[in-house]
Enzyme design. Structure first.
Site, PDB file in Angstrom:
ATOM      1  N   ASN A   1       0.842  -1.212   0.000  1.00 19.55           N
ATOM      2  CA  ASN A   1       0.000   0.000   0.000  1.00 19.55           C
ATOM      3  C   ASN A   1       0.871   1.253   0.000  1.00 19.55           C
ATOM      4  OD1 ASN A   1      -2.583   1.196  -0.003  1.00 19.55           O
ATOM      5  ND2 ASN A   1      -2.383   1.686   2.179  1.00 19.55           N
TER       6      ASN A   1
ATOM      7  N   SER B   1      -4.760   1.878  17.671  1.00 19.33           N
ATOM      8  CA  SER B   1      -5.745   2.793  17.078  1.00 19.33           C
ATOM      9  C   SER B   1      -6.857   3.064  18.071  1.00 19.33           C
ATOM     10  CB  SER B   1      -6.328   2.116  15.835  1.00 19.33           C
ATOM     11  OG  SER B   1      -7.463   2.808  15.382  1.00 19.33           O
TER      12      SER B   1
ATOM     13  N   TYR C   1     -10.793  -5.427  11.292  1.00 16.03           N
ATOM     14  CA  TYR C   1      -9.620  -4.558  11.465  1.00 16.03           C
ATOM     15  C   TYR C   1      -9.442  -4.202  12.941  1.00 16.03           C
ATOM     16  CZ  TYR C   1      -6.854  -0.308  11.748  1.00 16.03           C
ATOM     17  OH  TYR C   1      -5.916   0.629  12.122  1.00 16.03           O
TER      18      TYR C   1
ATOM     19  N   LYS D   1      -6.279  -5.082  15.956  1.00 15.01           N
ATOM     20  CA  LYS D   1      -5.570  -4.178  16.879  1.00 15.01           C
ATOM     21  C   LYS D   1      -5.796  -4.605  18.326  1.00 15.01           C
ATOM     22  CE  LYS D   1      -3.826  -1.446  13.747  1.00 15.01           C
ATOM     23  NZ  LYS D   1      -2.422  -1.607  13.378  1.00 15.01           N
TER      24      LYS D   1
ATOM     25  N   ASN E   1      -7.320  10.385  14.762  1.00 11.25           N
ATOM     26  CA  ASN E   1      -7.526  10.498  13.301  1.00 11.25           C
ATOM     27  C   ASN E   1      -6.375  11.262  12.659  1.00 11.25           C
ATOM     28  OD1 ASN E   1     -10.261   9.914  14.448  1.00 11.25           O
ATOM     29  ND2 ASN E   1     -10.846  10.013  12.296  1.00 11.25           N
TER      30      ASN E   1
ATOM     31  N   ASN F   1     -11.612   6.298   1.752  1.00  9.19           N
ATOM     32  CA  ASN F   1     -12.670   6.088   2.740  1.00  9.19           C
ATOM     33  C   ASN F   1     -12.639   7.187   3.784  1.00  9.19           C
ATOM     34  OD1 ASN F   1     -13.374   3.407   1.779  1.00  9.19           O
ATOM     35  ND2 ASN F   1     -11.345   2.834   2.539  1.00  9.19           N
TER      36      ASN F   1
ATOM     37  N   GLY G   1     -22.465   2.521  11.560  1.00  9.48           N
ATOM     38  CA  GLY G   1     -21.354   2.187  12.453  1.00  9.48           C
ATOM     39  C   GLY G   1     -20.598   3.390  12.990  1.00  9.48           C
ATOM     40  N   ASP G   2     -20.849   4.593  12.452  1.00 15.99           N
ATOM     41  CA  ASP G   2     -20.095   5.755  12.929  1.00 15.99           C
ATOM     42  C   ASP G   2     -20.500   6.157  14.345  1.00 15.99           C
ATOM     43  OD1 ASP G   2     -18.275   6.336  10.963  1.00 15.99           O
ATOM     44  OD2 ASP G   2     -19.555   7.772   9.907  1.00 15.99           O
TER      45      ASP G   2
HETATM   46  P1  NAD Z   1      -0.247   2.781   5.188  1.00 17.28           P
HETATM   47  O1  NAD Z   1      -1.035   1.759   4.467  1.00 17.28           O
HETATM   48  O2  NAD Z   1       0.071   4.052   4.485  1.00 17.28           O
HETATM   49  O3  NAD Z   1       1.117   2.147   5.730  1.00 17.28           O
HETATM   50  C1  NAD Z   1       1.219   0.791   6.077  1.00 17.28           C
HETATM   51  C2  NAD Z   1       2.460   0.249   5.409  1.00 17.28           C
HETATM   52  O4  NAD Z   1       2.630  -1.117   5.769  1.00 17.28           O
HETATM   53  C3  NAD Z   1       2.390   0.308   3.889  1.00 17.28           C
HETATM   54  O5  NAD Z   1       3.589   0.887   3.398  1.00 17.28           O
HETATM   55  C4  NAD Z   1       2.263  -1.143   3.466  1.00 17.28           C
HETATM   56  O6  NAD Z   1       2.863  -1.381   2.211  1.00 17.28           O
HETATM   57  C5  NAD Z   1       2.965  -1.858   4.604  1.00 17.28           C
HETATM   58  N1  NAD Z   1       2.543  -3.230   4.856  1.00 17.28           N
HETATM   59  C6  NAD Z   1       1.280  -3.706   5.030  1.00 17.28           C
HETATM   60  N2  NAD Z   1       1.298  -5.004   5.287  1.00 17.28           N
HETATM   61  C7  NAD Z   1       2.601  -5.394   5.294  1.00 17.28           C
HETATM   62  C8  NAD Z   1       3.270  -6.623   5.511  1.00 17.28           C
HETATM   63  N3  NAD Z   1       2.606  -7.760   5.747  1.00 17.28           N
HETATM   64  N4  NAD Z   1       4.624  -6.652   5.470  1.00 17.28           N
HETATM   65  C9  NAD Z   1       5.320  -5.519   5.211  1.00 17.28           C
HETATM   66  N5  NAD Z   1       4.741  -4.333   4.983  1.00 17.28           N
HETATM   67  C10 NAD Z   1       3.393  -4.263   5.026  1.00 17.28           C
HETATM   68  O7  NAD Z   1      -1.034   3.090   6.554  1.00 17.28           O
HETATM   69  P2  NAD Z   1      -0.773   4.212   7.652  1.00 17.28           P
HETATM   70  O8  NAD Z   1      -1.949   5.125   7.642  1.00 17.28           O
HETATM   71  O9  NAD Z   1       0.591   4.763   7.541  1.00 17.28           O
HETATM   72  O10 NAD Z   1      -0.921   3.313   8.957  1.00 17.28           O
HETATM   73  C11 NAD Z   1       0.193   2.768   9.627  1.00 17.28           C
HETATM   74  C12 NAD Z   1      -0.281   1.977  10.828  1.00 17.28           C
HETATM   75  O11 NAD Z   1      -1.045   2.828  11.684  1.00 17.28           O
HETATM   76  C13 NAD Z   1      -1.204   0.812  10.474  1.00 17.28           C
HETATM   77  O12 NAD Z   1      -0.877  -0.276  11.316  1.00 17.28           O
HETATM   78  C14 NAD Z   1      -2.582   1.337  10.777  1.00 17.28           C
HETATM   79  O13 NAD Z   1      -3.473   0.303  11.137  1.00 17.28           O
HETATM   80  C15 NAD Z   1      -2.303   2.242  11.966  1.00 17.28           C
HETATM   81  N6  NAD Z   1      -3.290   3.303  12.123  1.00 17.28           N
HETATM   82  C16 NAD Z   1      -3.567   4.141  11.072  1.00 17.28           C
HETATM   83  C17 NAD Z   1      -4.526   5.132  11.217  1.00 17.28           C
HETATM   84  C18 NAD Z   1      -4.899   6.028  10.070  1.00 17.28           C
HETATM   85  O14 NAD Z   1      -5.982   6.621  10.091  1.00 17.28           O
HETATM   86  N7  NAD Z   1      -4.053   6.210   9.064  1.00 17.28           N
HETATM   87  C19 NAD Z   1      -5.183   5.288  12.448  1.00 17.28           C
HETATM   88  C20 NAD Z   1      -4.856   4.438  13.497  1.00 17.28           C
HETATM   89  C21 NAD Z   1      -3.914   3.436  13.335  1.00 17.28           C
HETATM   90  C1  WQD Z   2     -14.210  10.823   9.966  1.00 14.60           C
HETATM   91  C2  WQD Z   2     -15.552  11.496   9.959  1.00 14.60           C
HETATM   92  C3  WQD Z   2     -17.352  10.255   8.924  1.00 14.60           C
HETATM   93  C4  WQD Z   2     -15.845  10.404   4.832  1.00 14.60           C
HETATM   94  C5  WQD Z   2     -11.292   5.663  10.791  1.00 14.60           C
HETATM   95  C6  WQD Z   2     -11.161   4.280  11.373  1.00 14.60           C
HETATM   96  C7  WQD Z   2     -10.304   4.324  12.607  1.00 14.60           C
HETATM   97  C8  WQD Z   2      -8.954   4.986  12.313  1.00 14.60           C
HETATM   98  C9  WQD Z   2      -9.139   6.325  11.673  1.00 14.60           C
HETATM   99  C10 WQD Z   2      -7.393   3.273  11.709  1.00 14.60           C
HETATM  100  C11 WQD Z   2     -16.715  10.548  10.280  1.00 14.60           C
HETATM  101  C12 WQD Z   2     -17.067  11.538   8.184  1.00 14.60           C
HETATM  102  C13 WQD Z   2     -15.981  10.561   6.202  1.00 14.60           C
HETATM  103  C14 WQD Z   2     -16.745  11.079   3.973  1.00 14.60           C
HETATM  104  C15 WQD Z   2     -17.824  12.043   5.897  1.00 14.60           C
HETATM  105  N1  WQD Z   2      -8.173   4.214  11.405  1.00 14.60           N
HETATM  106  N2  WQD Z   2     -16.951  11.365   6.725  1.00 14.60           N
HETATM  107  N3  WQD Z   2     -17.696  11.884   4.539  1.00 14.60           N
HETATM  108  O1  WQD Z   2     -14.274   6.655  10.831  1.00 14.60           O
HETATM  109  O2  WQD Z   2     -13.387   8.376  12.467  1.00 14.60           O
HETATM  110  O3  WQD Z   2     -11.951   6.509  11.740  1.00 14.60           O
HETATM  111  O4  WQD Z   2      -9.984   6.193  10.521  1.00 14.60           O
HETATM  112  O5  WQD Z   2      -7.166   2.786  12.779  1.00 14.60           O
HETATM  113  O6  WQD Z   2     -10.154   3.013  13.025  1.00 14.60           O
HETATM  114  O7  WQD Z   2     -12.471   3.807  11.698  1.00 14.60           O
HETATM  115  O8  WQD Z   2     -12.439   8.295  10.134  1.00 14.60           O
HETATM  116  O9  WQD Z   2     -11.929   9.685   8.198  1.00 14.60           O
HETATM  117  O10 WQD Z   2     -13.444   7.675   7.876  1.00 14.60           O
HETATM  118  O11 WQD Z   2     -14.286   9.648   9.134  1.00 14.60           O
HETATM  119  O12 WQD Z   2     -18.702  12.787   6.355  1.00 14.60           O
HETATM  120  O13 WQD Z   2     -16.707  10.948   2.743  1.00 14.60           O
HETATM  121  O14 WQD Z   2     -15.825  11.987   8.644  1.00 14.60           O
HETATM  122  O15 WQD Z   2     -18.732  10.030   9.019  1.00 14.60           O
HETATM  123  O16 WQD Z   2     -17.603  11.254  11.073  1.00 14.60           O
HETATM  124  P1  WQD Z   2     -13.155   7.444  11.321  1.00 14.60           P
HETATM  125  P2  WQD Z   2     -12.980   8.790   8.746  1.00 14.60           P
END
Ligand code: NAD
Ligand code: WQD
Length: 340
Positions: free
Chosen positions: A35, A124, A150, A154, A180, A199, A295-296
Site C-alpha cells: 500500500n 488505534s 480490522y 488491533k 484520526n 474512505n 457504524g459511525d
Molecule cells: P499505510 O497503508 O500508508 O502504511 C502501512 C504500510 O505497511 C504500507 O507501506 C504497506 O505497504 C505496509 N505493509 C502492510 N502489510 C505489510 C506486511 N505484511 N509486510 C510488510 N509491509 C506491510 O497506513 P498508515 O496510515 O501509515 O498506517 C500505519 C499503521 O497505523 C497501520 O498499522 C494502521 O493500522 C495504523 N493506524 C492508522 C490510522 C490512520 O488513520 N491512518 C489510524 C490508526 C492506526
Molecule cells: C471521519 C468522519 C465520517 C468520509 C477511521 C477508522 C479508525 C482509524 C481512523 C485506523 C466521520 C465523516 C468521512 C466522507 C464524511 N483508522 N466522513 N464523509 O471513521 O473516524 O476513523 O480512521 O485505525 O479506526 O475507523 O475516520 O476519516 O473515515 O471519518 O462525512 O466521505 O468523517 O462520518 O464522522 P473514522 P474517517
C-alpha cells in the site's frame, strides 16, 4: 538508536522516518509495498538529506525477517506494517487476520529470538469501539471493543502483547493509540496516497478540492453534537510522528506494556473541518449532506494527559495547519506519488 521500522514507506511511517532522522536515529524500513511506493522514501531523502535503508519484504515472511535480524542489530522496532481499511476488513477478514495478526506474530517471534525487546506498536482509537459519551474524552482505561475485523486485529494484538509482557519481563511494549491522523509534511513532498476512492475524510476532501472527485458527502447532520455532524480528534501526522520519537526516548525505561493515546485532546466536527479546509484553500469545497454512515460514532476524542505526563509530548499543530499541509501536498501531487 538503530531502528527497524516496519511499514515505513506508508503514510505515517514516512513522516515518522523524517522525525526519527531529525532526532538522530538510524533507520531500516521493512515494507512489502502493498500500500505504498518506494518514492515516499526518495522524498524522505529530499527532506532529510538521507534515506532509510529499504528492505522490500513481508513481516510474515520468517526467512526474510530472520535474515534481516541476523544481519543488523536493532535497538527498537516501530511496527506500522498492516492493512488498515475498516470496510475492506469486513469483506476480507481472513486477509486482515493473516496479514496483521499472523504477520505480527512472526515478527515478534523473530525479534525475541534476536533479543530486540523494545517495540512501539501502531494501535488505534478503533480499540475503544463506539464509545459511550459518558467516557469522553477517552482515557486509556476506557472499555475496549472491536467492531470490525480490522479493529479486532488491533485489540487482539494489544491483548497478546499484554500477555507476552506479563510472561517475559524483557519486553517493553508501547501501544500507541492513534486518533484520526491527517495532514502532511510542510514541504508538501510526502503525504497520504490512498489507492482508489478514499474512505477517510481528509483525503476525500483534498481529492474533491483538486478536482479528482465531484463533491464531499457529509455523513449525517442529526448527531447529538453541537452542529449535528460527527466529532473526531484529528491529529497532524507530523505531531503523530514526533509522538513516536518521544515514545522511543522512553521505551527502554518502561518495561511491560504501556498503552498511550496519541490525539490532540480536542474534538472537531466534520463541518468545522470543512470550514477550516475552505479557509486554507480560500475556495468553497463542493459538499452536500447525506445519510449517516452505518457504524459511525457520534463523537470520539482523546484524553491526551498520559502522553504529556509519560512522554512529555503534546500535539502542537491546529486544524488550520492540518488542512493547509494536506492541501499543499495534494496540490503539489494531484495524483499522489504517481505524478507530481
Ligand atoms: P499505510 O497503508 O500508508 O502504511 C502501512 C504500510 O505497511 C504500507 O507501506 C504497506 O505497504 C505496509 N505493509 C502492510 N502489510 C505489510 C506486511 N505484511 N509486510 C510488510 N509491509 C506491510 O497506513 P498508515 O496510515 O501509515 O498506517 C500505519 C499503521 O497505523 C497501520 O498499522 C494502521 O493500522 C495504523 N493506524 C492508522 C490510522 C490512520 O488513520 N491512518 C489510524 C490508526 C492506526
Ligand atoms: C471521519 C468522519 C465520517 C468520509 C477511521 C477508522 C479508525 C482509524 C481512523 C485506523 C466521520 C465523516 C468521512 C466522507 C464524511 N483508522 N466522513 N464523509 O471513521 O473516524 O476513523 O480512521 O485505525 O479506526 O475507523 O475516520 O476519516 O473515515 O471519518 O462525512 O466521505 O468523517 O462520518 O464522522 P473514522 P474517517
Amino acid at each position: 538508536m538503530k531502528l527497524l521500522v516496519t511499514g515505513g514507506a506508508g503514510y505515517i511511517g514516512s513522516h515518522t522516518c523524517v522525525a526519527a532522522f531529525a532526532a538522530g536515529h538510524e533507520i531500516t524500513v521493512l515494507d512489502n509495498l502493498c500500500n505504498s511506493s518506494p518514492e515516499a522514501l526518495e522524498r524522505v531523502e529530499r527532506i532529510c538529506g538521507k534515506k532509510p535503508r529499504l528492505v522490500v519484504g513481508d513481516i510474515g515472511d520468517r526467512a526474510c525477517v530472520r535474515a534481516l535480524l541476523d544481519a543488523e542489530k536493532f535497538d527498537a522496532t516501530i511496527h506500522f506494517a498492516g492493512l488498515k481499511a475498516v470496510g475492506e476488513s469486513v469483506e476480507k477478514p481472513w486477509e486482515y487476520y493473516e496479514n496483521n495478526i499472523a504477520g505480527t506474530l512472526v515478527l515478534l517471534d523473530e525479534l525475541r529470538r534476536h533479543g530486540v525487546f523494545n517495540f512501539v506498536f501502531s494501535s488505534s482509537a478503533t480499540v475503544y469501539g463506539n464509545p459511550d459519551p459518558a467516557n469522553l474524552p477517552l482515557r486509556e482505561d476506557a472499555p475496549l471493543a472491536a467492531l470490525s475485523p480490522y479493529g479486532a486485529t488491533k485489540l487482539w494484538l494489544e491483548e497478546m502483547m499484554r500477555a507476552m509482557a506479563k510472561a517475559d519481563p524483557r519486553w517493553h511494549f508501547m501501544l500507541l493509540r492513534y486518533f484520526n491522523p491527517v495532514g502532511a509534511h510542510e514541504s508538501g513532498l510526502i503525504g497520504e496516497d490512498p489507492g482508489g476512492i478514499p474512505n477517510n475524510l481528509m483525503p476525500y476532501i483534498t481529492q474533491v478540492a483538486v478536482g479528482r472527485l465531484k463533491e464531499l458527502t457529509i455523513f449525517g447532520r442529526d448527531y447529538p453534537t453541537p452542529d449535528g455532524t460527527c466529532v473526531r480528534d484529528y491529529i497532524h501526522v507530523c505531531d503523530l510522528a514526533e509522538g513516536h520519537v518521544a515514545a522511543l526516548a522512553k521505551v527502554a525505561d518502561l518495561p511491560g506494556c504501556t498503552a498511550i493515546n496519541l490525539g490532540t485532546g480536542c474534538g472537531t466536527s466534520v463541518a468545522q473541518l470543512v470550514a477550516s479546509f475552505e479557509k486554507a484553500t480560500g475556495r468553497p469545497l463542493p459538499h452536500r449532506y447525506g445519510e449517516r454512515r452505518p457504524g459511525d460514532a457520534a463523537a470520539c476524542w482523546a484524553d491526551a494527559t498520559k502522553a504529556r505526563e509519560l512522554l512529555g509530548w503534546v500535539a502542537k499543530r491546529d486544524c488550520d495547519a492540518m488542512c493547509r499541509d494536506a492541501w499543499r501536498y495534494q496540490s503539489m501531487n494531484p495524483d499522489g506519488y504517481r505524478r507530481g
